[in-house]
Design an enzyme around this catalytic site. Structure first.
Site, PDB file in Angstrom:
ATOM      1  N   ASN A 275     -34.803  -7.811  24.596  1.00  0.00           N
ATOM      2  CA  ASN A 275     -34.034  -6.983  25.527  1.00  0.00           C
ATOM      3  C   ASN A 275     -34.972  -6.584  26.668  1.00  0.00           C
ATOM      4  OD1 ASN A 275     -32.514  -5.080  26.854  1.00  0.00           O
ATOM      5  ND2 ASN A 275     -32.442  -3.620  25.147  1.00  0.00           N
TER       6      ASN A 275
ATOM      7  N   SER B 269     -39.467  -0.230  18.827  1.00  0.00           N
ATOM      8  CA  SER B 269     -40.925  -0.385  18.794  1.00  0.00           C
ATOM      9  C   SER B 269     -41.398  -1.530  17.907  1.00  0.00           C
ATOM     10  CB  SER B 269     -41.597   0.939  18.395  1.00  0.00           C
ATOM     11  OG  SER B 269     -41.311   1.944  19.368  1.00  0.00           O
TER      12      SER B 269
ATOM     13  N   HIS C 229     -25.744  -0.319  23.407  1.00  0.00           N
ATOM     14  CA  HIS C 229     -27.160   0.079  23.329  1.00  0.00           C
ATOM     15  C   HIS C 229     -27.260   1.594  23.545  1.00  0.00           C
ATOM     16  CE1 HIS C 229     -31.392   0.541  24.213  1.00  0.00           C
ATOM     17  NE2 HIS C 229     -31.584  -0.623  23.612  1.00  0.00           N
TER      18      HIS C 229
ATOM     19  N   LYS D 169     -34.244  -5.163  29.397  1.00  0.00           N
ATOM     20  CA  LYS D 169     -33.829  -3.904  30.058  1.00  0.00           C
ATOM     21  C   LYS D 169     -33.885  -4.074  31.576  1.00  0.00           C
ATOM     22  CE  LYS D 169     -35.086  -1.400  25.922  1.00  0.00           C
ATOM     23  NZ  LYS D 169     -35.465  -0.135  25.314  1.00  0.00           N
TER      24      LYS D 169
ATOM     25  N   GLY E 146     -38.917   2.539  22.263  1.00  0.00           N
ATOM     26  CA  GLY E 146     -39.866   2.756  23.344  1.00  0.00           C
ATOM     27  C   GLY E 146     -40.871   3.863  23.060  1.00  0.00           C
TER      28      GLY E 146
ATOM     29  N   GLU F 130     -30.837   0.441  15.668  1.00  0.00           N
ATOM     30  CA  GLU F 130     -31.903   0.900  16.555  1.00  0.00           C
ATOM     31  C   GLU F 130     -31.952   2.426  16.553  1.00  0.00           C
ATOM     32  OE1 GLU F 130     -33.020  -2.244  19.681  1.00  0.00           O
ATOM     33  OE2 GLU F 130     -31.401  -1.058  20.498  1.00  0.00           O
TER      34      GLU F 130
ATOM     35  N   GLU G  70     -29.212   3.344  25.158  1.00  0.00           N
ATOM     36  CA  GLU G  70     -29.449   3.773  26.548  1.00  0.00           C
ATOM     37  C   GLU G  70     -28.140   3.788  27.337  1.00  0.00           C
ATOM     38  OE1 GLU G  70     -32.660   1.048  27.336  1.00  0.00           O
ATOM     39  OE2 GLU G  70     -33.932   2.186  25.954  1.00  0.00           O
TER      40      GLU G  70
END
Ligand code: PGA
Length: 254
Positions: free
Chosen positions: A9, A213, A95, A11, A173, A167, A97
């Site tokens: 991904n 991560s 996702h 991003k 991250g 996730e 985010e």
């Protein structure tokens, strides 16, 4: 036997020129006969160029988000049908985010899964709890609500190409990866829910990726777990050597 699935991904990183350079490094390194699904999800403006670069290779391409409709008055959105038309195979849906920064609801993830399937793309549904939800004992309830809500009303036969990505938001991250036991427990919970609520083949065939991560140093122990079928890799996927090391770990853990 579930085929390992490793997805990168990217991003909002790597514009077209840099994205093609990264894609070229993957194309030349991933064997056409690799017994795994390998896919990258570039930022929307890079998808077309990366798709051209990877056409005919063993590395598939996907989009990071889609609109819940194929076309129309949806300023700024990405069409699953158009992504399919330029050679994409996959789409991420839900996702964290998108959920957090774009107020994406469970209902919206359901509509997007339908749009993805209608376009002939394969959805990767992302689910995961926040740190607060984990610390207050609501991790399982949160991810199961995300899963059940996204699949609500979808007939069983439409689930054959679906994958999940667990996730945990607190691991994305942050460098704070879930332990293999914590990740395995949630993967088993997700698979168990599917087994209880859908035909057994859905639970058995569906691939559940872990994301948060993942890096070359922790991938092997995660991917050795029985219900962890692959990885959705953010930061480490921006470096070809790191991403390829994670692909190798997935092959060894299969
Ligand atoms: P990360 O991102 O590997 O950088 O934690 C994973 C993701 O958000 O898909």
């Amino acid at each position: 036997m579930r085929r390992p699935f490793v997805a990168g991904n990217w991003k909002l990183n790597r514009g077209p020129a840099d994205a093609v350079a990264l894609a070229e490094a993957l194309r030349s390194a991933v064997s056409p006969s690799i017994p795994a699904t390998v896919a990258v999800f570039p930022t929307t403006l890079s998808v077309h160029a990366v798709g051209k670069c990877l056409s005919g290779s063993a590395v598939a391409v996907g989009v990071q988000d889609v609109a819940p409709v194929a076309l129309g008055a949806w300023t700024g959105d990405t069409s699953a049908a158009m992504a399919r038309a330029i050679g994409c195979d996959f789409a991420l849906v839900g996702h964290s985010e998108r959920r957090a920064r774009h107020q994406e609801s469970i209902e919206s993830t359901r509509a997007k899964i339908v749009a993805v399937l209608d376009a002939g793309l394969l959805p990767v549904l992302c689910v995961g709890e926040t740190l607060d939800e984990r610390q207050t004992g609501r991790a399982e309830a949160t991810v199961l609500a995300q899963l059940a809500g996204a699949l609500d009303g979808l007939p069983d036969d439409r689930l054959s190409g679906l994958s999940l990505a667990y996730e945990p938001v607190w691991a994305i991250g942050t460098g704070q990866v879930a332990t293999p036991d914590v990740a395995q427990a949630m993967h088993a919970t997700l698979r168990g829910w599917l087994g209880a609520n859908r035909p057994v083949w859905v639970a058995e065939d569906l691939r559940i990726l872990y994301g948060g991560s993942v890096a070359p140093g922790n991938a092997a122990e995660l991917l050795a777990m029985p219900d962890i079928d692959g990885a959705l890799v953010g930061g480490a996927s921006l470096d070809a050597a790191s991403f390829l090391a994670i692909v190798d770990a997935a092959l060894r853990g299969a």
